[in-house]
Scaffold this motif. Structure first.
Motif, PDB file in Angstrom:
ATOM      1  N   GLN A 283     -37.566  -8.310 -39.000  1.00  0.00           N
ATOM      2  CA  GLN A 283     -36.652  -9.675 -39.139  1.00  0.00           C
ATOM      3  C   GLN A 283     -34.975  -9.743 -38.690  1.00  0.00           C
ATOM      4  OE1 GLN A 283     -36.656 -11.528 -43.164  1.00  0.00           O
ATOM      5  NE2 GLN A 283     -38.533 -11.560 -43.524  1.00  0.00           N
ATOM      6  N   VAL A 284     -34.600  -8.532 -38.289  1.00  0.00           N
ATOM      7  CA  VAL A 284     -33.926  -8.405 -38.083  1.00  0.00           C
ATOM      8  C   VAL A 284     -33.277  -8.921 -36.502  1.00  0.00           C
ATOM      9  CG1 VAL A 284     -31.706  -6.357 -37.772  1.00  0.00           C
ATOM     10  CG2 VAL A 284     -33.734  -5.566 -39.435  1.00  0.00           C
ATOM     11  N   PRO A 285     -34.408  -8.958 -36.024  1.00  0.00           N
ATOM     12  CA  PRO A 285     -33.765  -9.237 -34.396  1.00  0.00           C
ATOM     13  C   PRO A 285     -33.613 -10.903 -34.458  1.00  0.00           C
ATOM     14  CG  PRO A 285     -35.408  -8.107 -34.361  1.00  0.00           C
ATOM     15  CD  PRO A 285     -35.597  -8.274 -35.788  1.00  0.00           C
ATOM     16  N   GLU A 286     -33.702 -11.601 -35.530  1.00  0.00           N
ATOM     17  CA  GLU A 286     -33.944 -12.944 -35.846  1.00  0.00           C
ATOM     18  C   GLU A 286     -33.126 -13.985 -36.435  1.00  0.00           C
ATOM     19  OE1 GLU A 286     -37.663 -13.787 -37.863  1.00  0.00           O
ATOM     20  OE2 GLU A 286     -38.954 -13.470 -36.038  1.00  0.00           O
ATOM     21  N   LEU A 287     -31.839 -11.938 -37.520  1.00  0.00           N
ATOM     22  CA  LEU A 287     -30.841 -12.618 -38.082  1.00  0.00           C
ATOM     23  C   LEU A 287     -29.408 -13.760 -36.446  1.00  0.00           C
ATOM     24  CD1 LEU A 287     -30.829  -9.746 -40.247  1.00  0.00           C
ATOM     25  CD2 LEU A 287     -31.517 -11.981 -40.501  1.00  0.00           C
ATOM     26  N   VAL A 288     -28.715 -13.975 -37.408  1.00  0.00           N
ATOM     27  CA  VAL A 288     -27.771 -15.196 -36.399  1.00  0.00           C
ATOM     28  C   VAL A 288     -26.521 -14.257 -37.055  1.00  0.00           C
ATOM     29  CG1 VAL A 288     -26.932 -17.394 -36.183  1.00  0.00           C
ATOM     30  CG2 VAL A 288     -29.097 -17.278 -36.794  1.00  0.00           C
ATOM     31  N   LEU A 289     -25.765 -14.039 -36.343  1.00  0.00           N
ATOM     32  CA  LEU A 289     -24.155 -13.613 -35.667  1.00  0.00           C
ATOM     33  C   LEU A 289     -23.475 -14.573 -35.811  1.00  0.00           C
ATOM     34  CD1 LEU A 289     -24.542 -10.686 -32.978  1.00  0.00           C
ATOM     35  CD2 LEU A 289     -24.388 -10.547 -35.767  1.00  0.00           C
ATOM     36  N   PRO A 290     -22.260 -15.038 -36.523  1.00  0.00           N
ATOM     37  CA  PRO A 290     -21.519 -16.104 -36.822  1.00  0.00           C
ATOM     38  C   PRO A 290     -20.708 -16.699 -35.785  1.00  0.00           C
ATOM     39  CG  PRO A 290     -20.789 -14.461 -38.383  1.00  0.00           C
ATOM     40  CD  PRO A 290     -22.142 -13.683 -37.431  1.00  0.00           C
ATOM     41  N   ARG A 291     -19.544 -17.330 -35.714  1.00  0.00           N
ATOM     42  CA  ARG A 291     -18.795 -17.148 -34.032  1.00  0.00           C
ATOM     43  C   ARG A 291     -17.314 -17.405 -34.815  1.00  0.00           C
ATOM     44  NH1 ARG A 291     -19.404 -19.030 -29.471  1.00  0.00           N
ATOM     45  NH2 ARG A 291     -21.869 -19.456 -29.856  1.00  0.00           N
ATOM     46  N   ARG A 292     -16.681 -16.367 -34.739  1.00  0.00           N
ATOM     47  CA  ARG A 292     -15.713 -16.396 -34.784  1.00  0.00           C
ATOM     48  C   ARG A 292     -14.566 -16.583 -33.699  1.00  0.00           C
ATOM     49  NH1 ARG A 292     -16.132 -12.558 -39.035  1.00  0.00           N
ATOM     50  NH2 ARG A 292     -15.588 -10.935 -37.859  1.00  0.00           N
ATOM     51  N   GLU A 293     -13.663 -17.241 -33.015  1.00  0.00           N
ATOM     52  CA  GLU A 293     -13.027 -17.359 -32.019  1.00  0.00           C
ATOM     53  C   GLU A 293     -11.418 -15.860 -32.154  1.00  0.00           C
ATOM     54  OE1 GLU A 293     -13.283 -19.142 -29.753  1.00  0.00           O
ATOM     55  OE2 GLU A 293     -15.034 -20.301 -30.450  1.00  0.00           O
TER      56      GLU A 293
END
Length: 342
Positions: free
Chosen positions: A195-205
């Motif tokens: 399941q690791v490839p499906e995890l979402v990274l957040p967006r931080r400017e």
């Protein structure tokens, strides 16, 4: 007196034509006459020369082949002699060992039986340890240790009491252990790893840098750069510094490395579980949870479920499910080593 003129109407008699003589041979024709045989002779000589060279080369190759065949035959004979000598030496050693074993059996038949009983008990204790590590089933391991104790019970030697006591201590450890399905735990770790490839990274400017800091020039260093600083400045390495948190999303390579790091941590937890090393298992799961909390989106349902699964796996009593039962096996091996020295 002039010949009479032919009468009118009479056919004149044909006059004889003198034969034509061949033209005289010039020097050029004479040269062409002996040039052909000369060329033929040269061609025959060239063919004979090349045939002689080919024959000489063939003779040399045949000589090399004969030398190689002779060397191979010599090597084969030498190898056959070495093998025959080793066979004779091995036969002599086997005869000597058989004589020594026969002498030992005649001198002390009871010790030979004790040796075989200890070896059988060692085999059962090793199977018990492997069964516990592979399946996490303490009941199956306890049955194997009981079988080893029954094997030692057939011996009347006084030293077997100490060995049976060590096995009894291991059996009691297994009786107090919790039954945990370690196979299910490892399968769950494999599922999380997929399941690791499906995890979402957040967006931080990126954190904005004040204009005053941007316009501030960098003062030149008073000391000249060292050799290592100059060497590092020439390497194709880019060092990035950020004010505060690292801006997200990361680049493609960074995201791939982050996911690979998480997968390797989960694989490390799985290997530690297979080896029965509970502290390493707990430490790997803790590092995986730290990576999730630092780099992945907290609001994503997949990340939340992933962290909950890690918490459940950390709550599994792996330490109590995998007790150390190596005391009995170590005592048995020590007893066998003592018999070998005697």
């Amino acid at each position: 007196m002039a010949p009479a003129a032919p009468a009118k109407g009479d056919t004149p008699a044909p006059q004889a034509v003198p034969p034509k003589r061949p033209p005289p041979r010039t020097p050029q024709r004479r040269k062409r006459g002996w040039l052909g045989p000369l060329l033929l002779l040269l061609l025959i000589l060239a063919c004979a020369f090349f045939a002689w060279q080919w024959w000489q080369g063939l003779q040399r190759h045949q000589g090399d082949w004969r030398a190689a065949v002779a060397a191979l035959q010599h090597g084969h004979e030498q190898l056959a002699g070495d093998m025959a000598a080793e066979h004779r030496a091995a036969t002599e050693r086997m005869a000597q060992m058989e004589a020594e074993l026969a002498a030992r059996e005649q001198a002390a038949p009871v010790s030979g039986e004790q040796h075989w009983l200890i070896n059988e008990a060692i085999s059962l204790a090793s199977l018990a340890e492997q069964q516990l590590l592979l399946t996490g089933d303490p009941e199956a391991a306890r049955r194997l240790l009981r079988a080893a104790d029954e094997v030692l019970a057939r011996s009347e030697a006084p030293e077997t009491v100490r060995l049976r006591a060590a096995l009894a201590a291991d059996i009691e450890k297994l009786a107090a252990a919790d039954h945990v399905d370690l196979v299910a735990v490892m399968l769950r770790l494999d599922g999380l790893q997929q399941q690791v490839p499906e995890l979402v990274l957040p967006r931080r400017e990126r954190t904005a840098v004040p204009a005053a800091e941007q316009a501030q020039p960098v003062a030149p260093s008073a000391t000249p750069p060292s050799f290592w600083e100059r060497l590092l400045s020439r390497l194709p390495v880019q060092v990035r510094r950020h004010q505060g948190a690292v801006p997200l999303p990361l680049e493609a390579d960074s995201r791939q490395l982050l996911r690979l790091n998480l997968e390797s941590v989960l694989q490390e937890a799985r290997l530690a579980l297979m080896q029965g090393r509970a502290p390493l298992y707990d430490a790997a799961l803790e590092r995986a949870d730290t990576l999730l909390a630092e780099w992945f989106a907290d609001s994503d349902p997949a990340v939340i479920a992933f962290r909950e699964a890690l918490a459940e796996l950390r709550a599994v009593p792996v330490t109590r499910a995998l007790p150390d039962i190596g005391d009995g096996l170590a005592a048995l091996k020590q007893a066998r080593a003592g018999e070998a020295q005697q």
